[in-house]
Scaffold this active site. Sequence first.
Site, mmCIF file in Angstrom:
data_model
loop_
_atom_site.group_PDB
_atom_site.id
_atom_site.type_symbol
_atom_site.label_atom_id
_atom_site.label_comp_id
_atom_site.label_asym_id
_atom_site.label_seq_id
_atom_site.Cartn_x
_atom_site.Cartn_y
_atom_site.Cartn_z
ATOM 1 N N HIS A 324 0.944 -1.237 -0.088
ATOM 2 C CA HIS A 324 0.135 0.073 -0.035
ATOM 3 C C HIS A 324 0.900 1.257 0.039
ATOM 4 C CE1 HIS A 324 -3.269 2.768 1.186
ATOM 5 N NE2 HIS A 324 -4.074 1.766 0.623
ATOM 6 N N ASP A 381 -7.832 -5.280 0.185
ATOM 7 C CA ASP A 381 -8.287 -6.247 -0.920
ATOM 8 C C ASP A 381 -8.168 -7.634 -0.794
ATOM 9 O OD1 ASP A 381 -7.697 -3.368 -3.085
ATOM 10 O OD2 ASP A 381 -9.669 -4.219 -2.987
HETATM 11 C C1 SDX Z 1 -6.085 0.198 -3.012
HETATM 12 O O1 SDX Z 1 -4.326 4.574 -2.111
HETATM 13 C C2 SDX Z 1 -5.254 3.959 -1.406
HETATM 14 O O2 SDX Z 1 -5.948 4.452 -0.314
HETATM 15 C C3 SDX Z 1 -6.029 2.970 -2.172
HETATM 16 C C4 SDX Z 1 -6.876 1.943 -1.300
HETATM 17 C C5 SDX Z 1 -8.279 2.676 -1.082
HETATM 18 O O3 SDX Z 1 -8.974 2.306 -0.210
HETATM 19 O O4 SDX Z 1 -8.586 3.535 -1.918
HETATM 20 O O5 SDX Z 1 -6.470 1.600 -0.137
HETATM 21 C C6 SDX Z 1 -7.495 0.740 -2.286
HETATM 22 O O6 SDX Z 1 -6.091 0.385 -4.248
HETATM 23 C C7 SDX Z 1 -5.391 -0.897 -2.173
HETATM 24 C C8 SDX Z 1 -4.104 -1.506 -3.252
HETATM 25 C C9 SDX Z 1 -4.891 -2.613 -4.079
HETATM 26 N N1 SDX Z 1 -3.709 -3.059 -4.886
HETATM 27 C C10 SDX Z 1 -2.993 -4.197 -4.896
HETATM 28 O O7 SDX Z 1 -3.150 -4.968 -4.198
HETATM 29 C C11 SDX Z 1 -2.238 -4.544 -5.878
HETATM 30 C C12 SDX Z 1 -0.818 -5.076 -5.510
HETATM 31 N N2 SDX Z 1 -0.151 -3.649 -4.828
HETATM 32 C C13 SDX Z 1 0.784 -3.278 -5.246
HETATM 33 O O8 SDX Z 1 0.893 -3.054 -6.841
HETATM 34 C C14 SDX Z 1 1.312 -1.878 -4.700
HETATM 35 O O9 SDX Z 1 1.776 -2.408 -3.308
HETATM 36 C C15 SDX Z 1 0.294 -0.495 -4.623
HETATM 37 C C16 SDX Z 1 -0.087 -0.128 -5.994
HETATM 38 C C17 SDX Z 1 -0.895 -0.868 -3.948
HETATM 39 C C18 SDX Z 1 1.200 0.456 -4.114
HETATM 40 O O10 SDX Z 1 2.194 0.653 -5.009
HETATM 41 P P1 SDX Z 1 3.315 1.946 -4.833
HETATM 42 O O11 SDX Z 1 3.131 2.506 -3.445
HETATM 43 O O12 SDX Z 1 3.567 2.531 -6.040
HETATM 44 O O13 SDX Z 1 4.769 1.028 -4.585
HETATM 45 P P2 SDX Z 1 5.767 0.451 -5.541
HETATM 46 O O14 SDX Z 1 5.042 -0.115 -6.741
HETATM 47 O O15 SDX Z 1 6.564 1.669 -5.522
HETATM 48 O O16 SDX Z 1 6.340 -0.662 -4.652
HETATM 49 C C19 SDX Z 1 7.673 -0.355 -3.681
HETATM 50 C C20 SDX Z 1 8.449 -1.787 -3.917
HETATM 51 C C21 SDX Z 1 8.821 -2.157 -5.161
HETATM 52 O O17 SDX Z 1 9.990 -2.957 -5.088
HETATM 53 P P3 SDX Z 1 11.283 -2.444 -5.381
HETATM 54 O O18 SDX Z 1 11.238 -1.668 -6.723
HETATM 55 O O19 SDX Z 1 11.499 -1.369 -4.227
HETATM 56 O O20 SDX Z 1 12.181 -3.629 -5.424
HETATM 57 O O21 SDX Z 1 7.568 -2.809 -3.401
HETATM 58 C C22 SDX Z 1 7.372 -3.693 -4.503
HETATM 59 C C23 SDX Z 1 7.681 -3.221 -5.588
HETATM 60 O O22 SDX Z 1 8.037 -4.026 -6.726
HETATM 61 N N3 SDX Z 1 5.877 -4.207 -4.326
HETATM 62 C C24 SDX Z 1 5.355 -5.352 -4.421
HETATM 63 C C25 SDX Z 1 4.225 -5.409 -4.370
HETATM 64 N N4 SDX Z 1 3.667 -4.156 -4.018
HETATM 65 C C26 SDX Z 1 4.903 -3.255 -4.123
HETATM 66 N N5 SDX Z 1 6.002 -6.450 -4.966
HETATM 67 C C27 SDX Z 1 5.307 -7.845 -4.950
HETATM 68 N N6 SDX Z 1 3.741 -7.491 -4.588
HETATM 69 C C28 SDX Z 1 3.141 -6.315 -4.417
HETATM 70 N N7 SDX Z 1 1.915 -6.504 -4.283
#
Ligand code: SDX
Length: 450
Positions: A324, A381
């Site tokens: 998140h 989720d």
């Molecule tokens: C919602 O914003 C809100 O408030 C949203 C929400 C709401 O109520 O409105 O809470 C609802 O959207 C919840 C999130 C639902 N999405 C998912 O579950 C999809 C999976 N999660 C991600 O794609 C990710 O964690 C996000 C999109 C939620 C957040 O993305 P960020 O903040 O841009 O984080 P990032 O992509 O920059 O990740 C940072 C690191 C990266 O690794 P490095 O490049 O540092 O090595 O963490 C890794 C990412 O690759 N990472 C993950 C991951 N989430 C982040 N690696 C594997 N699986 C994941 N789920």
Amino acid sequence: MIPVTQRPGNVIEKKGAPMKETATLSYRGRNFELPVHVGTEGETSIDVTKLRSDTGAITLDPGYGNTGSVESAITFIDGEQGILRYRGYPIEQLADRGSFVETAWLLIFGELPTESELRHFEDLLTEHEMIHENLRHHFNGFPSDAHPMAILSAMINAVGCFQKGIVEPDKTESFAKTAARLMSKVRTIAAASYKVSIGRPITYPRPELPYTANLLHMMFSRPNKSYEPDPEIAAALDMIFILHADHEQNCSTSTVRMVASSQANLWASVAAGVCALWGPLHGGANQAVIEMLTHLHDSGESLESFVAKVKDKNAAERLMGFGHRVYKSFDPRAKIIKGACDRVLKKLGIHDPLLDMAMRLEEVALRDSYFIERKLYPNVDFYSGIIMRAIGIPLEMFTVMFAIGRIPGWMANWRETTIDPKARIYRPRQLYVGPTQRDYVELSQRRGRA
Ligand code: SDX
């Protein structure tokens, strides 16, 4: 009509915290004092509204992870502590003791409704639960496999075409009517889009049913098979809606504010919010989580090998429902839903192997340094789909349920920005990295790319 009391909380009184300190920016041999604003929960923000005029430079913050777009009095999140409050009320208390309809009123007008306000709002929701008969034909215009989020967004704008008269966000009674109209019709549209997708007739609402039970009725009642919404199931879905009702400036809410900032109407702004929510990185994740768990269950792939793929950048695999932008510890909503999973499935006498799979996957991930170092925890989720499956919501309707829950939060943010005298059109800057000036080349002179 029961008078809706005008109470201080009904009109958003947002007092920007007085400037108490400044931040000094040293840049190209000069020092610039930037004002610091402190929020009511002690959060600090450096005010850069004069940065470009004073320094010639802009900030750069792709994804806005460090950028506050607005001062808001609606929802507070502390991502480190796993705190979520709607207008100061902890999400745990609202989920445990509140209802979705009263939570909607709280988010929109700033205070928990009195008995008379709540009854009045419920009456308004009942009064506006039908959609114009001319709109029923619209549903037949979509392909039968159209995603319900596409239908929802299109139909919200279509219903908006029938809303005559101006929206008065600063008048409680008038905006209560507008809010009830949108909140109620979204439910009817969602149920209708589901019915059309499975080739069944659209079911009219039943005025005696409360909000969430009526949605279940419109989704699952059939002319040849009566369906009485189970109060336990309705209560579980009502809690899901409360948990999804708002979440400060997330992607879809920021989209609603972005569209509202051009003074577009409420229906257009919310329809845009639906489109932003649809993405699998946002609200579409609840559907993606179940697809992920189903794949793991059906393929027999070991959790360890799946997690290894998730950690491998080249595999482009994400652990959906994890991570998140704001929560760097447990998402409090995930905790509540996880706790409710057992209760709801036991009540319904259901054993869902995907719940066991989810819990084992969470265990494996939370032991793994990749997730620990990146502070990746289950978000709202990760478990919500398990409950929605248990209460019979079809997979392609999961994100629609998220949208129904988020409608009050989007309306509260639309109202807050629309009545804010300081509000300006959203128009971010950029850092240009394209070609510098060059002259036009006649067609005959152009050389193909080598
Ligand atoms: C919602 O914003 C809100 O408030 C949203 C929400 C709401 O109520 O409105 O809470 C609802 O959207 C919840 C999130 C639902 N999405 C998912 O579950 C999809 C999976 N999660 C991600 O794609 C990710 O964690 C996000 C999109 C939620 C957040 O993305 P960020 O903040 O841009 O984080 P990032 O992509 O920059 O990740 C940072 C690191 C990266 O690794 P490095 O490049 O540092 O090595 O963490 C890794 C990412 O690759 N990472 C993950 C991951 N989430 C982040 N690696 C594997 N699986 C994941 N789920």
